[in-house]
Design an enzyme around this catalytic site. Structure first.
Site, PDB file in Angstrom:
ATOM      1  CB  VAL A 233      -0.970   0.001   1.205  1.00 19.65           C
ATOM      2  CG1 VAL A 233      -1.873   1.231   1.170  1.00 19.65           C
ATOM      3  CG2 VAL A 233      -1.821  -1.268   1.211  1.00 19.65           C
ATOM      4  N   GLY A 234       1.998   1.201   0.719  1.00 19.84           N
ATOM      5  CA  GLY A 234       2.926   2.333   0.744  1.00 19.84           C
ATOM      6  C   GLY A 234       3.424   2.699  -0.643  1.00 19.84           C
TER       7      GLY A 234
ATOM      8  CE1 TYR B 113      -2.213  -7.891  10.668  1.00 20.16           C
ATOM      9  CE2 TYR B 113      -4.515  -8.468  10.276  1.00 20.16           C
ATOM     10  CZ  TYR B 113      -3.413  -7.683   9.994  1.00 20.16           C
ATOM     11  OH  TYR B 113      -3.494  -6.692   9.047  1.00 20.16           O
TER      12      TYR B 113
END
Length: 321
Positions: A13-14, A136
């Protein structure tokens, strides 16, 4: 001038955010994309040093310990502890440095296992998550709790987005930790390139599981555009689901077919039902997003798969294999 720090800024995503910002060239924003080499966010001192260096006014928090189904199943404790540390360090340091806004990234896989569909933002805490990834999931759910706590105590605008399954260029293709799409792309590339003496028409690609589970997939560049919109325009602490429409849901087998077509694979697809399927479906409602952004155009799934496969073939040597 806004200074935006993106944690996890070199991941899937970065990198998509980098592409969108590069095309936009916003004059009133400076963006800094931090990767794991810039700071170990499980370490508080390292996190503080990163924030001191960048001095952000805004944060997009993507950094996390992540992995696919099989990686999660074996490492729930590590996923829980590392993500709790990362999230607490980022949010508390943002608070101490007076950041105006933090947008954290959650996931649709953190929703209750036993639930009605479609799932929406109000249902995150309505029951235990799927047993395969509870470490998570609970760590990610606590971001929402923490956002509310910072708001209640200090009036901060720390919020979160809940994307469906993300895919696109710069994904993690490592076999043991990858998600379903990059995992298939990696395996199909291998199958096509190894043993060139075997005609491709005789090669068989194995889909793990029954191929029947349903998923919504969002192209990373679409998600990046939506996250930038959230950063600039969405002013609520309540999370928002960033997902394609319910009608865009596909089966895992259809994913394999789209990837085979993008590779122009001439062999056969078979399903290995001895492998785990995970959750049958996790259909998410994007009604809240659609009420705020009714005209957003998502990239067609097959088109996005073609672009992702093409990127992988061109950048194979640099990809996280």
């Amino acid at each position: 001038m806004k200074k935006v720090l993106v944690t996890g800024g070199t991941g899937l995503v970065g990198k998509a955010l980098q592409d969108v910002i590069k095309n936009e060239q916003p004059s009133d924003e400076e963006w800094f994309f931090a990767g794991s080499k810039d700071a170990d966010l499980t370490n508080l001192v390292a996190t503080q040093a990163l924030f001191e260096k960048v001095k952000p006014t805004h944060v997009i928090h993507l950094a996390a310990m992540v992995g696919g189904l099989f990686h999660n199943m074996n490492n729930n404790l590590d996923f829980l502890r590392n993500n709790l540390l990362i999230n607490d360090h980022v949010l508390q340091t943002a608070h101490e440095l007076g950041c105006t806004k933090v947008v954290s990234c959650l996931s649709t896989c953190i929703f209750p296992d036993k639930t009605s569909y479609p799932i929406d933002e109000t249902m995150v805490h309505n029951g235990p998550p799927h047993v395969s990834n509870y470490g998570y999931s609970y760590a990610k759910r606590l971001i929402d709790i923490q956002n509310h706590a910072y708001h209640d105590k200090y009036g901060h605008l720390y919020t979160s987005v809940i994307p469906c399954n993300i895919f696109g260029p710069h994904d993690n293709y490592k076999p043991d930790v990858s998600h379903v799409i990059p995992g298939m792309i990696n395996r199909m590339h291998k199958l096509r390139t190894e043993q060139p003496e075997i005609p491709e028409t005789e090669k068989v690609f194995t889909v793990y599981g029954s191929g029947k589970p349903l998923r919504q997939f969002i192209y990373s560049l679409d998600l990046a555009k939506l996250m930038i919109w959230v950063l600039r325009n969405y002013n609520s602490v309540e999370p928002i689901v960033l997902s394609v429409d319910e009608s865009a849901e596909v089966t895992i087998y259809e994913v394999a077919e789209a990837i085979a077509k993008a590779f122009n694979f001439k062999g056969k697809l078979i399903c290995d039902t001895s492998k785990a399927d995970g959750q049958y479906k996790k259909t998410a409602s994007n009604a809240k997003l659609r009420s705020l952004l009714p005209d957003f155009q998502f990239t067609d799934f097959k088109t996005a798969i073609e672009a992702s496969v093409l990127w992988y073939m061109i950048n194979y040597d640099q990809a996280r294999n």
